[in-house]
Scaffold this motif. Structure first.
Motif, PDB file in Angstrom:
ATOM      1  N   SER A 106       9.282  -7.843  -2.127  1.00 50.41           N
ATOM      2  CA  SER A 106      10.603  -8.489  -2.222  1.00 50.41           C
ATOM      3  C   SER A 106      11.439  -7.912  -3.357  1.00 50.41           C
ATOM      4  N   ASP A 107      11.197  -6.645  -3.677  1.00 49.87           N
ATOM      5  CA  ASP A 107      11.867  -5.975  -4.799  1.00 49.87           C
ATOM      6  C   ASP A 107      12.343  -4.603  -4.335  1.00 49.87           C
ATOM      7  N   TRP A 108      13.650  -4.367  -4.405  1.00 52.87           N
ATOM      8  CA  TRP A 108      14.220  -3.174  -3.774  1.00 52.87           C
ATOM      9  C   TRP A 108      13.778  -1.865  -4.442  1.00 52.87           C
ATOM     10  N   PRO A 109      13.703  -1.767  -5.771  1.00 51.03           N
ATOM     11  CA  PRO A 109      13.158  -0.530  -6.362  1.00 51.03           C
ATOM     12  C   PRO A 109      11.710  -0.272  -5.953  1.00 51.03           C
ATOM     13  N   THR A 110      10.940  -1.342  -5.784  1.00 51.63           N
ATOM     14  CA  THR A 110       9.554  -1.170  -5.333  1.00 51.63           C
ATOM     15  C   THR A 110       9.520  -0.585  -3.930  1.00 51.63           C
ATOM     16  N   PHE A 111      10.428  -1.021  -3.061  1.00 49.82           N
ATOM     17  CA  PHE A 111      10.508  -0.445  -1.717  1.00 49.82           C
ATOM     18  C   PHE A 111      10.748   1.066  -1.794  1.00 49.82           C
ATOM     19  N   ALA A 112      11.676   1.486  -2.650  1.00 51.17           N
ATOM     20  CA  ALA A 112      11.976   2.915  -2.777  1.00 51.17           C
ATOM     21  C   ALA A 112      10.762   3.688  -3.286  1.00 51.17           C
ATOM     22  N   GLU A 113      10.074   3.122  -4.268  1.00 45.46           N
ATOM     23  CA  GLU A 113       8.874   3.757  -4.826  1.00 45.46           C
ATOM     24  C   GLU A 113       7.786   3.901  -3.773  1.00 45.46           C
ATOM     25  N   LYS A 114       7.551   2.837  -3.006  1.00 49.70           N
ATOM     26  CA  LYS A 114       6.513   2.877  -1.983  1.00 49.70           C
ATOM     27  C   LYS A 114       6.883   3.801  -0.826  1.00 49.70           C
ATOM     28  N   ALA A 115       8.179   3.855  -0.503  1.00 51.27           N
ATOM     29  CA  ALA A 115       8.622   4.767   0.555  1.00 51.27           C
ATOM     30  C   ALA A 115       8.333   6.217   0.154  1.00 51.27           C
ATOM     31  N   LYS A 116       8.622   6.545  -1.088  1.00 45.05           N
ATOM     32  CA  LYS A 116       8.357   7.909  -1.561  1.00 45.05           C
ATOM     33  C   LYS A 116       6.860   8.216  -1.490  1.00 45.05           C
ATOM     34  N   LYS A 117       6.032   7.252  -1.878  1.00 46.88           N
ATOM     35  CA  LYS A 117       4.584   7.462  -1.791  1.00 46.88           C
ATOM     36  C   LYS A 117       4.154   7.755  -0.361  1.00 46.88           C
ATOM     37  N   LEU A 118       4.640   6.933   0.584  1.00 48.47           N
ATOM     38  CA  LEU A 118       4.232   7.107   1.978  1.00 48.47           C
ATOM     39  C   LEU A 118       4.660   8.461   2.539  1.00 48.47           C
ATOM     40  N   LEU A 119       5.828   8.938   2.121  1.00 46.59           N
ATOM     41  CA  LEU A 119       6.339  10.202   2.650  1.00 46.59           C
ATOM     42  C   LEU A 119       5.783  11.418   1.911  1.00 46.59           C
ATOM     43  N   VAL A 120       5.754  11.357   0.588  1.00 44.11           N
ATOM     44  CA  VAL A 120       5.384  12.527  -0.209  1.00 44.11           C
ATOM     45  C   VAL A 120       3.876  12.643  -0.397  1.00 44.11           C
ATOM     46  N   TRP A 131      13.068  -5.163   5.695  1.00 40.83           N
ATOM     47  CA  TRP A 131      13.622  -6.345   6.357  1.00 40.83           C
ATOM     48  C   TRP A 131      15.062  -6.524   5.911  1.00 40.83           C
ATOM     49  N   THR A 132      15.260  -6.729   4.621  1.00 40.47           N
ATOM     50  CA  THR A 132      16.624  -6.905   4.119  1.00 40.47           C
ATOM     51  C   THR A 132      17.391  -5.595   4.137  1.00 40.47           C
ATOM     52  N   SER A 133      18.716  -5.715   4.194  1.00 44.57           N
ATOM     53  CA  SER A 133      19.549  -4.517   4.080  1.00 44.57           C
ATOM     54  C   SER A 133      19.421  -3.899   2.695  1.00 44.57           C
ATOM     55  N   ALA A 134      19.180  -4.739   1.687  1.00 41.54           N
ATOM     56  CA  ALA A 134      19.006  -4.215   0.333  1.00 41.54           C
ATOM     57  C   ALA A 134      17.794  -3.297   0.266  1.00 41.54           C
ATOM     58  N   SER A 135      16.708  -3.680   0.915  1.00 43.16           N
ATOM     59  CA  SER A 135      15.522  -2.820   0.910  1.00 43.16           C
ATOM     60  C   SER A 135      15.778  -1.553   1.725  1.00 43.16           C
ATOM     61  N   ARG A 136      16.488  -1.696   2.852  1.00 41.74           N
ATOM     62  CA  ARG A 136      16.789  -0.511   3.665  1.00 41.74           C
ATOM     63  C   ARG A 136      17.692   0.458   2.912  1.00 41.74           C
ATOM     64  N   LYS A 137      18.717  -0.064   2.243  1.00 34.06           N
ATOM     65  CA  LYS A 137      19.608   0.782   1.460  1.00 34.06           C
ATOM     66  C   LYS A 137      18.850   1.466   0.318  1.00 34.06           C
ATOM     67  N   ALA A 138      17.842   0.776  -0.225  1.00 35.54           N
ATOM     68  CA  ALA A 138      17.062   1.365  -1.322  1.00 35.54           C
ATOM     69  C   ALA A 138      16.202   2.531  -0.851  1.00 35.54           C
ATOM     70  N   VAL A 139      15.661   2.433   0.379  1.00 33.33           N
ATOM     71  CA  VAL A 139      14.770   3.500   0.860  1.00 33.33           C
ATOM     72  C   VAL A 139      15.509   4.598   1.613  1.00 33.33           C
ATOM     73  N   LEU A 140      16.724   4.330   2.081  1.00 33.19           N
ATOM     74  CA  LEU A 140      17.428   5.314   2.905  1.00 33.19           C
ATOM     75  C   LEU A 140      17.564   6.676   2.228  1.00 33.19           C
ATOM     76  N   PRO A 141      17.990   6.748   0.955  1.00 36.89           N
ATOM     77  CA  PRO A 141      18.077   8.073   0.309  1.00 36.89           C
ATOM     78  C   PRO A 141      16.726   8.772   0.240  1.00 36.89           C
ATOM     79  N   VAL A 142      15.652   8.009   0.136  1.00 37.20           N
ATOM     80  CA  VAL A 142      14.308   8.594   0.082  1.00 37.20           C
ATOM     81  C   VAL A 142      13.954   9.222   1.427  1.00 37.20           C
TER      82      VAL A 142
END
Length: 420
Positions: A106-120, A131-142
């Motif tokens: 439930s933390d948008w920077p954490t979503f970005a961090e975890k997205a990078k882990k899964l991809l890289v 789920w939230t748009s905030a989380s999607r917006k956080a991971v989209l650049p990643v």
């Protein structure tokens, strides 16, 4: 966190957040591939993804802790069900799917961090998540920087399109605008009180809603608009304002655990939702498990899926879901949309003949899933889905009764003219 939210998160459904997967019957839509049908890994994986001769790795990225866990649990469960069924039916290009699950917390920077882990680090061939748009917006650049593919299941505000995302939920024209048209026409609604959690999706959705109400619904107006931080539990002040202004419609876009407090306090204040029209685009049926059906009964929801849908696909899906996750489990709109993600990814990979992200993105338009529990879906060129719009009314048993649905699939338009 309030005691009432803790109770909502400790319901039988929530306690299965990290549960293991039980064996289930496969929903075999395609014949199993023979060894001769399995293409060489070098031919289907030219960009270094986590693909072997026998296995392909994908990511699951949702909140299983924090205020959004009440909303995102169903997505995790649906994605695991789809993966289990796909594997039982032979996998993808002859390879079984392995998943790595991460918690966005439930933390948008954490979503970005975890997205990078899964991809890289994990080199996942696809990720089902957010789920939230905030989380999607956080991971989209990643996802765009590292060229990953995200299957995003939540209805959202639109105004976005990316090569790296397949949006399996509805956008604004299919949900916000359609729902307002319905309540205006069928209820004669003219005055609206807009409520939302304080982040991008509710604020942008209500901006679109206000433009539609004031610019397209004759003699209609917004009489109030307020927002609350995620996790808020105090709504008595705004409920008093609603009682004073007496709007025709309470238009509610509150998310997560806050809904437990909001609907209980509405009822405690004497607001009878069988008489006061409330239209939500955020409370799905699985979330009612935490809210309590008695607290939300009578409310309307505009979404594309309800557990009660009477079609062959849904009659197969619901028992399979309940067999895996419990007979008392209730299935919501986003849960169903999350279930679509792995199946659409499988169909697209097999159409492309490759796991490579660029090839999957290019092959996505036109991919269809005839086994969708909602009935049928197809990916548009803009990476959103053609799907029907439906309105349901909440019952005490925690399900929405279908009240209305469009006759045909609604074309997605993430950038509607005049709403940007």
């Amino acid at each position: 966190m309030s005691d009432e939210i803790k109770r909502g998160l400790k319901s039988p459904l929530r306690r299965k957040l990290l549960a293991g997967i039980a064996a289930i019957p496969a929903m075999s839509l395609l014949p199993r591939p023979t060894l001769a049908d399995v293409p060489a890994t070098s031919a289907v994986n030219t960009t270094g993804l986590a693909v072997t001769d026998n296995e392909v790795t994908v990511g699951i990225l949702h909140s299983v802790t924090g205020t959004m866990a009440i909303s995102e649990t169903g997505s995790v469960e649906a994605e695991k069900l789809a993966i289990e069924q796909i594997n039982a039916a032979g996998g993808v290009l002859g390879r079984k799917i392995k998943f790595i699950q991460e918690d966005g917390a439930s933390d948008w920077p954490t979503f970005a961090e975890k997205a990078k882990k899964l991809l890289v680090n994990d080199k996942c061939a696809a990720v089902m998540g957010c789920w939230t748009s905030a989380s999607r917006k956080a991971v989209l650049p990643v996802f765009e920087q590292y060229n990953g593919m995200l299957y995003y299941p939540t209805f959202y505000e639109g105004l976005e399109q990316s090569k790296n995302v397949i949006y399996t939920g509805q956008e604004a024209t299919q949900q916000i605008i359609a729902g307002l048209d319905w309540v205006n026409k069928t209820k004669g609604a003219k005055t609206f009180y807009l409520l939302g959690s304080d982040y991008i999706w509710p604020r942008t959705s209500n901006k679109i809603a206000r433009k539609h109400i004031e610019g397209h619904l004759k003699e209609s107006k917004v009489v109030g608009e307020e927002y609350f931080p995620l996790g808020s539990t105090q709504f008595n002040s705004v409920i008093n304002k609603i009682k004073l202004t007496k709007p025709d419609v309470i238009y509610a876009i509150i998310v997560g655990g806050s809904n437990v407090a909001f609907y209980k306090q509405l009822k405690a204040a004497g607001i009878d939702l069988s008489k006061q029209t409330l239209l939500t685009i955020s409370v799905t049926e699985d979330e009612i498990d935490g809210i309590g059906g008695e607290n939300i009964a009578g409310a309307y929801a505009c979404m594309k899926y309800f557990q009660s849908l009477d079609n062959t696909n849904n009659k197969t899906f619901v028992p399979a879901f309940k067999k895996m996750w419990g007979e008392k489990t209730v299935i919501g709109d986003v849960t169903q949309a999350a279930y679509l993600g792995p199946w659409l990814w499988k169909a697209t990979v097999e159409k492309a003949g490759s796991f490579d992200i660029d090839k999957v993105a290019a092959a996505s338009p036109g991919v269809e899933f005839k086994g969708a529990p909602e009935g049928y879906v197809r990916i548009h060129e803009n990476h959103h889905l053609w799907s029907k719009t439906r309105v349901g009314r909440a019952k005490v048993d925690g399900q929405y009764e279908l009240i209305y649905e469009t006759a045909d699939l609604v074309e997605p338009d993430p950038f509607p003219k005049g709403y940007q």
